[in-house]
Design a protein around this motif. Structure first.
Motif, PDB file in Angstrom:
ATOM      1  N   VAL A 348     -84.742  -5.566 -11.418  1.00  0.00           N
ATOM      2  CA  VAL A 348     -83.615  -6.447 -11.131  1.00  0.00           C
ATOM      3  C   VAL A 348     -83.709  -7.628 -12.088  1.00  0.00           C
ATOM      4  CG1 VAL A 348     -82.375  -7.760  -9.377  1.00  0.00           C
ATOM      5  CG2 VAL A 348     -83.764  -5.778  -8.713  1.00  0.00           C
ATOM      6  N   GLN A 362     -79.360  -6.121 -14.366  1.00  0.00           N
ATOM      7  CA  GLN A 362     -79.618  -4.888 -13.647  1.00  0.00           C
ATOM      8  C   GLN A 362     -79.745  -5.174 -12.151  1.00  0.00           C
ATOM      9  OE1 GLN A 362     -80.006  -1.708 -14.488  1.00  0.00           O
ATOM     10  NE2 GLN A 362     -80.260  -1.647 -16.705  1.00  0.00           N
ATOM     11  N   THR A 363     -79.151  -4.315 -11.335  1.00  0.00           N
ATOM     12  CA  THR A 363     -79.302  -4.432  -9.885  1.00  0.00           C
ATOM     13  C   THR A 363     -80.407  -3.530  -9.355  1.00  0.00           C
ATOM     14  OG1 THR A 363     -77.795  -2.637  -9.307  1.00  0.00           O
ATOM     15  CG2 THR A 363     -76.820  -4.822  -9.716  1.00  0.00           C
ATOM     16  N   THR A 386     -69.524  -3.895 -11.872  1.00  0.00           N
ATOM     17  CA  THR A 386     -70.734  -3.082 -11.976  1.00  0.00           C
ATOM     18  C   THR A 386     -70.374  -1.649 -12.337  1.00  0.00           C
ATOM     19  OG1 THR A 386     -70.772  -2.279  -9.680  1.00  0.00           O
ATOM     20  CG2 THR A 386     -71.756  -4.448 -10.111  1.00  0.00           C
ATOM     21  N   GLU A 400     -79.296  -4.132  -3.644  1.00  0.00           N
ATOM     22  CA  GLU A 400     -78.192  -4.295  -4.592  1.00  0.00           C
ATOM     23  C   GLU A 400     -77.042  -5.064  -3.946  1.00  0.00           C
ATOM     24  OE1 GLU A 400     -76.383  -1.323  -7.675  1.00  0.00           O
ATOM     25  OE2 GLU A 400     -75.361  -1.005  -5.752  1.00  0.00           O
ATOM     26  N   LEU A 403     -77.739  -8.774  -3.771  1.00  0.00           N
ATOM     27  CA  LEU A 403     -77.585  -9.426  -5.076  1.00  0.00           C
ATOM     28  C   LEU A 403     -76.109  -9.620  -5.414  1.00  0.00           C
ATOM     29  CD1 LEU A 403     -78.936 -10.451  -7.718  1.00  0.00           C
ATOM     30  CD2 LEU A 403     -78.673  -8.121  -8.605  1.00  0.00           C
ATOM     31  N   LEU A 404     -75.314  -8.564  -5.246  1.00  0.00           N
ATOM     32  CA  LEU A 404     -73.902  -8.633  -5.620  1.00  0.00           C
ATOM     33  C   LEU A 404     -73.117  -9.576  -4.709  1.00  0.00           C
ATOM     34  CD1 LEU A 404     -73.206  -4.884  -6.460  1.00  0.00           C
ATOM     35  CD2 LEU A 404     -73.619  -6.781  -8.046  1.00  0.00           C
TER      36      LEU A 404
END
Length: 435
Positions: A348, A362-363, A386, A400, A403-404
């Motif tokens: 990440v 990067q996720t 993404t 993920e 994070l998003l």
């Protein structure tokens, strides 16, 4: 003309305690240097104006090196226990004429060391074109935080100088603690450990270093260098703005009521930071630039330098450099999202691209791309797009999504004492990353 960077001289210092060939005894029992045909005698006095007595364990050290570079050869050195003597302290040092003639730009430096007082050294004195006995006059001893000396690093709030003093590599911590080092094998860079303390270590990798002092690991260390030009700084109450360029220095002070245009600045790198100096017939300006995170007193935004300037005896403080530079030029590896550590082995990351104000990364499952903006008091990220590859597990998918969800809500950032990036939403840290 641009900034004139004074050479950084790594000092090593003298070891002589008794008469040897080339000295004579006087009727009082003291010794004086008598130059042989192939030698010159360099003499002078070391002093400092402060009314501070030297400790009884003080040692006078003087050296001559072939040039001002860190790799310079030691041509001559001398050491003398002072045993209670105080400044001014006379010195005499014999140097071979041939060695002086062959050196690119030989330099002399003096120092006083003590286990119970801060380390004092002189500026380097050029010996170019000297071929006969020479009196170098009075040489002022100063703290290494005031003099270009060794290779200085900043380790969070701590200062570290690495160099050679005498015939050893040494580490000087916070201007006082002097530790002898010896080289040890390393896969990369240059690594040294304490001669009598294996828990002290200096491991240099270019402009960065890892340092431990008696078992205590210091924050990541960065070599102190003069800032690139043009360099801007600003402060509040009263508001001021400083611009240091290739050709001039412009200062607007007291809410713009005072405006000065001065010649190009001279830079001196010390353990305390970078000193920029400029003057004309009417004014003398000294600026200290310290590579440490500084927060604007009005907006709270972080800047890469703490800056203070002194004009005609009056000092003001503020911040310098560009906030954007704290984010760009590196990839940040995410350690934590919304108070949860990232899954071990997952990739990440976040990277801020200066060319087009974009953010990417990067996720662990997908790549993402978006924009970022820095205003006077805030930061914004997004919108975020993404790729659409499925995660390999539910845990990675949940990570993920965290994070998003966090990225578009970010409206501020900071750098902590360990150099980690903190991305925040309304003052709450949502993402922690390291370079």
């Amino acid at each position: 003309m641009g900034i004139n960077q004074r050479g950084l001289v790594i000092v090593s210092l003298l070891l002589i305690t008794a008469c040897d060939p080339g000295t004579e005894a006087t009727s009082s029992g003291n010794t004086i240097n008598v130059a042989a045909d192939d030698e010159v005698v360099l003499s002078g006095e070391l002093f400092y104006p402060e009314r501070i007595a030297l400790p009884d364990d003080s040692i006078l050290l003087v050296e001559v090196r072939s040039d001002a570079s860190p790799e310079a050869s030691l041509l001559a050195d001398e050491r003398e226990r002072l045993e209670g003597r105080q400044v001014p302290i006379a010195f005499q040092l014999r140097v071979g004429k041939e060695e002086l003639a062959e050196a690119a730009n030989p330099v002399l430096r003096g120092a006083i060391i003590s286990a119970s007082a801060s380390f004092r050294v002189t500026e380097a004195v050029s010996l170019e074109n000297i071929a006969a006995d020479t009196d170098l006059g009075m040489q002022r001893l100063q703290s290494i935080s005031q003099v270009a000396f060794g290779t200085p690093f900043r380790c969070g709030p701590r200062s570290v100088v690495f160099g050679t003093i005498g015939r050893y590599a040494r580490l000087i911590v916070d201007n006082e603690d002097i530790i002898d080092l010896e080289p040890t094998p390393a896969a990369s860079g240059a690594r040294f450990i304490g001669q009598e303390d294996s828990e002290t270590e200096f491991w240099s990798k270019g402009d960065q270093a890892m340092v431990s002092v008696r078992g205590t690991e210091l924050p990541p260390c960065h070599r102190i260098v003069a800032p690139s030009l043009p360099f801007a700084a600003r402060g509040q109450e009263p508001a001021w703005h400083l611009r240091v360029g290739d050709q001039s220095v412009i200062l607007r002070a007291n809410y713009g009521q005072q405006q000065l245009h001065l010649p190009a600045a001279t830079a001196t790198v010390t353990a305390a930071g970078v000193n920029l100096t400029s003057s004309n017939q009417d004014h003398e300006l000294t600026v200290l630039v310290v590579p440490e995170i500084c927060h604007d007193s009005m907006s709270g935004m972080p800047f890469p330098y703490s800056v203070s300037y002194r004009l005609d005896g009056v000092t003001h403080t503020g911040c310098g450099g560009e906030t954007r530079s704290l984010l760009t030029g590196r990839s940040w590896n995410v350690l934590e999202i919304d108070f949860q550590p990232v899954i071990e082995g997952s990739n990440v990351s976040i990277e801020f691209l200066p060319e087009d104000s974009r953010v990417s990364g990067q996720t662990a499952c997908n790549r993402f791309l978006g924009g970022f903006e820095l205003g006077g008091e805030a930061m914004t990220l997004g919108p975020i797009a993404t790729t659409r590859q499925a995660c390999l597990s539910e845990n990675l998918n949940a990570q993920e999504q965290r994070l998003l969800q966090a990225l578009p809500e970010v409206n501020g950032f900071d750098i902590d004492p360990d150099g980690r990036l903190l991305l925040m939403a309304d003052g709450v840290v949502r993402i922690i990353a390291e370079p």
